[in-house]
Design a protein around this motif. Structure first.
Motif, PDB file in Angstrom:
ATOM      1  N   ARG A   1      94.485   2.222  59.335  1.00 56.81           N
ATOM      2  CA  ARG A   1      94.326   2.123  57.884  1.00 56.81           C
ATOM      3  C   ARG A   1      93.145   2.961  57.442  1.00 56.81           C
ATOM      4  NH1 ARG A   1      92.829  -2.224  54.917  1.00 56.81           N
ATOM      5  NH2 ARG A   1      91.560  -2.923  56.623  1.00 56.81           N
ATOM      6  N   GLU A   2      93.348   3.789  56.453  1.00 59.39           N
ATOM      7  CA  GLU A   2      92.271   4.605  55.897  1.00 59.39           C
ATOM      8  C   GLU A   2      92.237   4.385  54.380  1.00 59.39           C
ATOM      9  OE1 GLU A   2      90.359   6.049  57.882  1.00 59.39           O
ATOM     10  OE2 GLU A   2      91.484   6.664  59.664  1.00 59.39           O
ATOM     11  N   PRO A   3      91.058   4.524  53.788  1.00 56.63           N
ATOM     12  CA  PRO A   3      90.928   4.282  52.348  1.00 56.63           C
ATOM     13  C   PRO A   3      91.441   5.442  51.503  1.00 56.63           C
ATOM     14  CG  PRO A   3      88.821   4.951  53.250  1.00 56.63           C
ATOM     15  CD  PRO A   3      89.776   4.856  54.418  1.00 56.63           C
ATOM     16  N   ARG A   4      91.872   5.109  50.294  1.00 52.36           N
ATOM     17  CA  ARG A   4      92.213   6.142  49.308  1.00 52.36           C
ATOM     18  C   ARG A   4      92.112   5.502  47.931  1.00 52.36           C
ATOM     19  NH1 ARG A   4      98.488   7.693  50.142  1.00 52.36           N
ATOM     20  NH2 ARG A   4      99.167   5.666  49.467  1.00 52.36           N
ATOM     21  N   GLY A   5      92.227   6.330  46.914  1.00 52.82           N
ATOM     22  CA  GLY A   5      92.030   5.831  45.561  1.00 52.82           C
ATOM     23  C   GLY A   5      90.544   5.751  45.251  1.00 52.82           C
ATOM     24  N   SER A   6      90.165   4.709  44.544  1.00 52.28           N
ATOM     25  CA  SER A   6      88.744   4.521  44.246  1.00 52.28           C
ATOM     26  C   SER A   6      88.056   3.974  45.489  1.00 52.28           C
ATOM     27  CB  SER A   6      88.566   3.515  43.108  1.00 52.28           C
ATOM     28  OG  SER A   6      89.173   4.001  41.943  1.00 52.28           O
TER      29      SER A   6
END
Ligand SMILES: [Zn+2]
Length: 97
Positions: free
Chosen positions: A22-27
């Motif tokens: 899982r990797e972050p995206r968006g804000s």
């Protein structure tokens, strides 16, 4: 290995990298493990932000530069982390006088 004090991230959305991580995206905000809010003061649960304890803020910055994913790094969090960690990395975020 990064220092224990380096902030991880919380983000509004996620994606899976080639290895299924899982990797972050968006804000994307900086977040310290053990707290319920971002460094800029947003409560995680109210804002619907997901926690990424395995992704450091520095990693998120790297992802923003090296992937096609849309990561919008919070300026206030950047400023907050820049004061506590290596300054050389944060020149871009230095506020104007
Ligand atoms: Zn923030």
């Amino acid at each position: 290995m990064a220092g224990r004090r380096d902030p991880a991230v919380a983000a509004s959305d996620q994606w899976l990298d080639d290895e299924g991580v899982r990797e972050p995206r968006g804000s994307v905000h900086a977040w310290r493990m053990g707290t319920n809010q971002t460094l800029c003061g947003i409560p995680l649960h109210k804002a619907g932000l997901r926690r990424f304890p395995h992704v450091l803020w520095l990693d998120a910055r790297w992802l923003a530069d090296t992937t096609d994913q849309r990561l919008v790094l919070c300026h206030r969090c950047a400023a907050a982390t820049g004061e506590r960690t290596a300054r050389r990395s944060w020149t871009r975020w230095r506020p104007r006088p």
